[in-house]
Design a protein around this motif. Structure first.
Motif, short mmCIF file in Angstrom:
data_model
loop_
_atom_site.label_atom_id
_atom_site.label_comp_id
_atom_site.label_asym_id
_atom_site.label_seq_id
_atom_site.Cartn_x
_atom_site.Cartn_y
_atom_site.Cartn_z
N PHE A 11 13.20 0.17 -112.15
CA PHE A 11 13.96 -0.62 -111.18
C PHE A 11 13.72 -2.10 -111.41
CE2 PHE A 11 14.80 -2.65 -107.13
CZ PHE A 11 15.99 -2.05 -106.74
N THR A 12 12.49 -2.46 -111.71
CA THR A 12 12.18 -3.87 -111.98
C THR A 12 12.90 -4.37 -113.21
OG1 THR A 12 9.99 -3.60 -110.98
CG2 THR A 12 10.32 -5.51 -112.42
N ASP A 13 13.00 -3.53 -114.24
CA ASP A 13 13.65 -3.95 -115.49
C ASP A 13 15.16 -4.07 -115.33
OD1 ASP A 13 11.17 -3.98 -116.69
OD2 ASP A 13 11.37 -1.98 -117.58
N VAL A 14 15.79 -3.06 -114.71
CA VAL A 14 17.24 -3.01 -114.72
C VAL A 14 17.86 -3.96 -113.71
CG1 VAL A 14 17.57 -1.19 -112.97
CG2 VAL A 14 19.16 -1.36 -114.90
N ARG A 15 17.12 -4.35 -112.70
CA ARG A 15 17.72 -5.24 -111.70
C ARG A 15 18.01 -6.63 -112.25
NH1 ARG A 15 12.58 -6.44 -107.63
NH2 ARG A 15 11.39 -7.76 -109.08
N ARG A 16 17.48 -6.91 -113.45
CA ARG A 16 17.76 -8.21 -114.08
C ARG A 16 19.06 -8.18 -114.90
NH1 ARG A 16 12.22 -7.47 -115.91
NH2 ARG A 16 10.75 -8.45 -114.46
N ALA A 17 19.71 -7.03 -114.98
CA ALA A 17 20.92 -6.90 -115.80
C ALA A 17 22.06 -7.71 -115.17
CB ALA A 17 21.31 -5.44 -115.94
N LYS A 18 22.45 -8.79 -115.84
CA LYS A 18 23.48 -9.68 -115.30
C LYS A 18 24.85 -9.00 -115.25
CE LYS A 18 21.12 -13.88 -116.85
NZ LYS A 18 21.22 -15.10 -117.69
N LEU A 19 25.15 -8.17 -116.26
CA LEU A 19 26.45 -7.52 -116.30
C LEU A 19 26.62 -6.59 -115.10
CD1 LEU A 19 29.10 -7.06 -117.76
CD2 LEU A 19 27.97 -5.28 -119.14
N LEU A 20 25.55 -5.89 -114.74
CA LEU A 20 25.61 -4.98 -113.60
C LEU A 20 25.93 -5.74 -112.32
CD1 LEU A 20 25.14 -2.32 -112.08
CD2 LEU A 20 22.69 -2.87 -112.10
N TRP A 21 25.23 -6.83 -112.10
CA TRP A 21 25.45 -7.60 -110.88
C TRP A 21 26.81 -8.30 -110.90
CZ3 TRP A 21 22.93 -6.21 -106.95
CH2 TRP A 21 21.62 -5.74 -107.06
N PHE A 22 27.28 -8.61 -112.10
CA PHE A 22 28.61 -9.22 -112.21
C PHE A 22 29.68 -8.24 -111.76
CE2 PHE A 22 32.45 -9.87 -114.82
CZ PHE A 22 32.83 -11.12 -114.34
N VAL A 23 29.61 -7.00 -112.27
CA VAL A 23 30.61 -6.00 -111.91
C VAL A 23 30.50 -5.65 -110.43
CG1 VAL A 23 31.49 -3.69 -112.36
CG2 VAL A 23 30.65 -5.08 -114.25
N GLY A 24 29.26 -5.45 -109.96
CA GLY A 24 29.07 -5.15 -108.55
C GLY A 24 29.50 -6.31 -107.66
N GLY A 25 29.28 -7.54 -108.13
CA GLY A 25 29.68 -8.71 -107.36
C GLY A 25 31.19 -8.81 -107.24
N ILE A 26 31.91 -8.41 -108.28
CA ILE A 26 33.37 -8.43 -108.23
C ILE A 26 33.87 -7.46 -107.15
CG2 ILE A 26 35.46 -7.81 -109.49
CD1 ILE A 26 34.24 -8.95 -111.98
N TYR A 27 33.23 -6.30 -107.05
CA TYR A 27 33.62 -5.33 -106.02
C TYR A 27 33.42 -5.92 -104.63
CZ TYR A 27 34.21 -0.81 -103.71
OH TYR A 27 34.66 0.22 -102.92
N THR A 28 32.31 -6.61 -104.42
CA THR A 28 32.06 -7.27 -103.14
C THR A 28 33.08 -8.38 -102.90
OG1 THR A 28 29.69 -6.82 -103.35
CG2 THR A 28 30.34 -8.50 -101.76
N LEU A 29 33.42 -9.11 -103.94
CA LEU A 29 34.42 -10.17 -103.82
C LEU A 29 35.78 -9.61 -103.43
CD1 LEU A 29 35.00 -13.20 -104.16
CD2 LEU A 29 35.53 -12.75 -106.56
N PHE A 30 36.16 -8.49 -104.02
CA PHE A 30 37.43 -7.85 -103.65
C PHE A 30 37.38 -7.39 -102.20
CE2 PHE A 30 38.73 -7.45 -108.14
CZ PHE A 30 40.09 -7.71 -108.00
N ALA A 31 36.21 -6.90 -101.75
CA ALA A 31 36.09 -6.49 -100.36
C ALA A 31 36.35 -7.66 -99.43
CB ALA A 31 34.69 -5.92 -100.11
N VAL A 32 35.78 -8.82 -99.75
CA VAL A 32 36.02 -10.02 -98.96
C VAL A 32 37.50 -10.38 -98.97
CG1 VAL A 32 35.52 -12.49 -98.73
CG2 VAL A 32 33.68 -10.90 -99.34
N LEU A 33 38.11 -10.31 -100.15
CA LEU A 33 39.52 -10.65 -100.29
C LEU A 33 40.41 -9.70 -99.48
CD1 LEU A 33 41.66 -12.41 -101.71
CD2 LEU A 33 41.62 -10.76 -103.61
N PHE A 34 40.14 -8.40 -99.59
CA PHE A 34 40.93 -7.42 -98.85
C PHE A 34 40.86 -7.67 -97.35
CE2 PHE A 34 40.39 -4.10 -102.45
CZ PHE A 34 41.59 -4.51 -103.02
N PHE A 35 39.64 -7.83 -96.85
CA PHE A 35 39.47 -7.93 -95.41
C PHE A 35 39.94 -9.29 -94.88
CE2 PHE A 35 37.15 -4.13 -96.12
CZ PHE A 35 37.18 -3.45 -94.92
N TYR A 36 39.90 -10.31 -95.71
CA TYR A 36 40.41 -11.60 -95.26
C TYR A 36 41.93 -11.60 -95.20
CZ TYR A 36 41.87 -16.44 -95.24
OH TYR A 36 42.51 -17.61 -94.92
#
Length: 277
Positions: A11-36
């Protein structure tokens, strides 16, 4: 104890993966966009935005899960660090299942963040929030994500190199998220029609085709959403007593659960017998 150590270290190693957080961040961004955007109309409705998030999950959740987990075991094998990991001492079961728990926890955290942000915005922007539907959709999406993490870890445990793990993950996504869920001639159902109807002259029942399509985790997830939304919402069919049990939304949960368990066990079985020398 070694299982816990694998989970903590991975968990400590993989949480630094920038690509993972980028893709997950886009999903959160779309959630904000949808609800706004949904809150600015004349009749703002939370369920409509949840529906949009559910549809988008079919695309984004597999990407998040595969990116997070397809190198979980294969990457260690190719780099040679798997020998160090197994000498601490950790068994091979600790490695496979520990990797799964850590990657599943990380992916689940990204999904909960997206839905948590969406829930908070709903309270602020919408006159009424159906928290029951919100919770059910979130739970089903988490189950869908856990299935895909299991597939990714299973593929990773089956392979010995990064390139093969990547090819397996991409191939699985293409088959089960593209070819499997459509009804054209270039789909799995189209192939079955060609074999049985065009070649053998045997007609396939509609329920058989629907069941085959539901074996895809993406289709099973979409069908299971009938459990989350009110009956009849967005043309969701109401309960029909004549529907076979294997097409009921409750059975879709069984299919998703099988995708959580089976790939992981197959990957572990193969990894347990692999020559790491």
């Amino acid at each position: 104890m070694s299982f816990t150590a694998v989970v903590r270290k991975d968990f400590t190693d993989v949480r630094r993966a920038k690509l993972l957080w980028f893709v997950g961040g886009i999903y959160t961004l779309f959630a904000v966009l949808f609800f706004y955007t949904g809150s600015t109309g004349e009749n703002p409705e939370v369920l409509r935005q949840l529906w949009n998030m559910s549809g988008l999950a079919v695309l984004f959740i597999p990407l998040v899960a595969l990116v997070a987990a397809y190198l979980s075991v294969a990457g260690e094998r190719e780099s040679g660090s798997i020998k160090f990991l197994l000498s601490i001492p950790n068994g091979r079961a600790d490695v496979v299942f520990g990797k799964y728990v850590s990657r599943a926890g990380l992916v689940s955290g990204a999904i909960l963040l997206a839905f948590g942000v969406a829930a908070a915005l709903s309270v602020v922007w919408y006159p009424e929030v159906d928290f029951g539907t919100f919770a059910r959709v979130t739970g089903l999406t988490l189950l869908f994500a856990l299935a895909y993490v299991s597939v990714a870890v299973g593929i990773s445990a089956l392979t010995a190199s990064r390139s093969r793990a990547m090819a397996g993950a991409i191939g699985y996504f293409f088959v089960f998220n593209v070819l499997w869920i459509q009804g054209s001639a270039f789909s799995v159902v189209g192939a079955l029609r060609f074999v049985f109807e065009d070649t053998l002259g045997v007609s396939l029942a509609e329920n058989t085709e629907l069941f085959v399509q539901s074996l895809s985790p993406a289709t099973a997830y979409l069908q299971s959403l009938r459990l989350a939304y009110p009956a009849g919402y967005r043309d969701l069919p109401p309960a029909d007593p004549s529907t076979p049990f294997y097409l009921e939304p409750e059975f879709m949960l069984v299919i998703l659960a099988a995708w959580v368990v089976v790939p992981l066990l197959v990957g572990y079985w193969r990894f347990e017998r692999a020559d790491l020398g």
